[in-house]
Design an enzyme around this catalytic site. Structure first.
Site, short mmCIF file in Angstrom:
data_model
loop_
_atom_site.label_atom_id
_atom_site.label_comp_id
_atom_site.label_asym_id
_atom_site.label_seq_id
_atom_site.Cartn_x
_atom_site.Cartn_y
_atom_site.Cartn_z
N GLY A 185 0.83 -1.20 0.00
CA GLY A 185 0.00 0.00 0.00
C GLY A 185 0.86 1.24 0.00
N HIS A 447 1.56 29.55 -18.22
CA HIS A 447 2.46 28.79 -19.09
C HIS A 447 3.90 29.23 -18.84
CE1 HIS A 447 3.95 26.77 -22.68
NE2 HIS A 447 4.62 27.89 -22.97
#
Length: 471
Positions: A185, A447
């Site tokens: 896990g 961006h």
């Protein structure tokens, strides 16, 4: 401190000083309540001292080491790269100290009484707090129980010697040559991958058919691929049976589809889940608080137990055992005590695995959405087509959005790749606010950033991808 049997009156008694308890104490104090917080260990609980924070520090150190060794592809080479593990641990412990010190400062600044010791209910309105040096009896108007959880200990793998829980693994004084991790896990994979990067030969034994079974295979497969590059042996459908310790090693016996096998290593790390701390010395029965299935305390939407003025939050109540869930519930409980109309009212809780690459998810997976009868549309965009990911040399991964095709409303979001733990925040907010794919696509994303991958995934789901050829 008042010693003896005279009861000191307090508005709110908080038991446990982890990310649930200390947040509850601060919020209650902000709302004008007198607060006493009690913890037998350290301020900050497991998360700050023996879990979230120290593990992420080691993960970060291992990442820096790996980058230093393997950056020749971008024109950077380093000779004689080495790990001073004692210094790594010193650095990690320094971060823990800063975090816990910060909690102490916040509690003091909010005029919260702090008692380092244990709390024991006397009845539903009184509790005794004590340590080796002092004891006192408090009468409270309200109590918030936030005692957290601990690693599950298997009868065939009792903690001690060379059998470790995550707590002991984080405190190792040297890098093991080899380690067996029982449980694939999030804790097992995070720590197993970290030690593998430091040079440990790691074997992971996972009972299901793939690691990180809480996530779909398209996400976990990228982590599995990186584990293979680190020469980590992952054995799925493996059931650990027992162990035998010698002076400097431990041998684990396990079965795979009925066939018995053995593996020997320096240490065994057992990571098969956590158990709520409701079976200790709190004497909850004297307060009349009922404990339900799996040791969890049933609460209502305000965090109230069956005893209305006693609340419970965090790992000891139903739901995922996550620090951010505990902190959320803490504020709800404190505000409810102060008379505010505050209730647990979230749509989703994000989950993050700090593996390599990171995985983060929120809401419904594609299969879960279909099982609920939702007519789904999926948008998926790869890291490899993103300019920022390319400039980071981190092109493994993708963002996947799941939406209701009929309404465009986002119902799930999953990220595997660099900074997934940060990118999931936008998707969590989107689901909470009922955002549509169009909302995400029309939001201007800076961006060049990884956040643009989310925008591109939304555009793809809408059928007009800009940075990807249409189907």
């Amino acid at each position: 401190m008042v010693v003896g049997d005279a009861s000191v009156e307090i508005d709110v008694l908080v038991i446990g000083a982890g990310p649930g308890g200390y947040v509850a104490a601060i919020r209650a104090a902000q709302l004008g309540k007198s607060v006493l917080i009690v913890d037998k260990a350290e301020l900050g609980g497991v998360c700050l001292n023996r879990g979230c924070i120290p593990s992420k520090a080691l993960i970060s150190a291992a990442h820096h080491y790996e980058v230093a060794k393997h950056s020749s592809s971008i024109g950077i080479s380093a000779d004689n790269v080495a790990v001073d593990f004692a210094k790594v641990q010193e650095w990690k412990n320094g971060i823990v100290k800063k975090q816990t010190g910060g909690v102490g400062m916040l509690l003091k600044g909010n005029k919260i009484q702090v008692f380092n010791g244990e709390a024991l209910f006397i009845n539903e309105n009184e509790a005794r707090v004590f340590n080796d040096n002092e004891t006192a009896r408090y009468k409270f108007n309200y109590c918030i129980i936030a005692t957290g959880s601990r690693p599950i200990e298997l009868k065939t793998f009792p903690f001690g010697g060379r059998i470790l829980s995550s707590t002991e693994a984080l405190q190792l004084s040297e890098i093991p040559k080899s380690m067996v991790v029982i449980g694939g896990g999030y804790i097992g994979i995070e720590l197993g991958q970290t030690f593998a990067k430091f040079g440990t030969k790691v074997t992971v034994l996972e009972g299901s058919d793939h690691i990180l079974p809480g996530f779909e295979k398209d996400l976990s497969s990228l982590v599995a691929r990186n584990l293979k590059k680190l020469e980590v042996e992952v054995v799925t459908e493996a059931m650990a049976q027992g162990s035998e310790q010698s002076g400097d090693s431990v041998t684990v016996t396990y079965t795979v589809k009925g066939e018995e096998k053995k593996v020997t290593a320096d240490y065994v790390l057992v990571t098969v889940g956590r158990r709520p701390n409701t079976d200790g010395d709190l004497s909850l029965e004297l307060a009349g608080v009922e404990i339900g299935e799996r040791g969890l305390i049933k609460v209502n939407e305000k965090g109230q137990t069956n005893v209305p003025h006693i609340y419970a939050i965090g790992d000891i109540v139903p739901g995922p055992a996550l620090a951010h869930k505990a902190s959320y519930e803490a504020k709800v409980a404190a505000e409810s005590i102060a008379g505010l109309p505050s209730v647990v009212d979230y749509k989703v809780i994000p989950a993050v695995v700090f593996s390599d690459p990171e995985i983060a998810g929120v809401g419904l997976s594609e299969s879960e959405a279909k099982a609920k009868g939702i007519n789904t549309v999926v948008g998926k965009f790869p890291y490899g087509a993103n300019g920022r990911a390319q400039s980071m040399n981190a092109t493994d991964g993708f963002v996947k959005l799941i939406a209701d095709k009929d309404t465009g409303v986002l119902v799930g979001g999953f990220v595997v790749g660099a900074e997934a733990s940060n990118l999931i925040a936008e998707l969590t907010l989107g689901i909470e606010m009922g955002a549509t794919l169009e909302d995400i696509a029309l939001t201007i994303h800076a961006h060049p950033t990884l956040g643009e991958i989310t925008m591109d995934a939304a555009e793809g789901a809408l059928g007009h991808p800009i940075h990807q050829l249409g189907k």
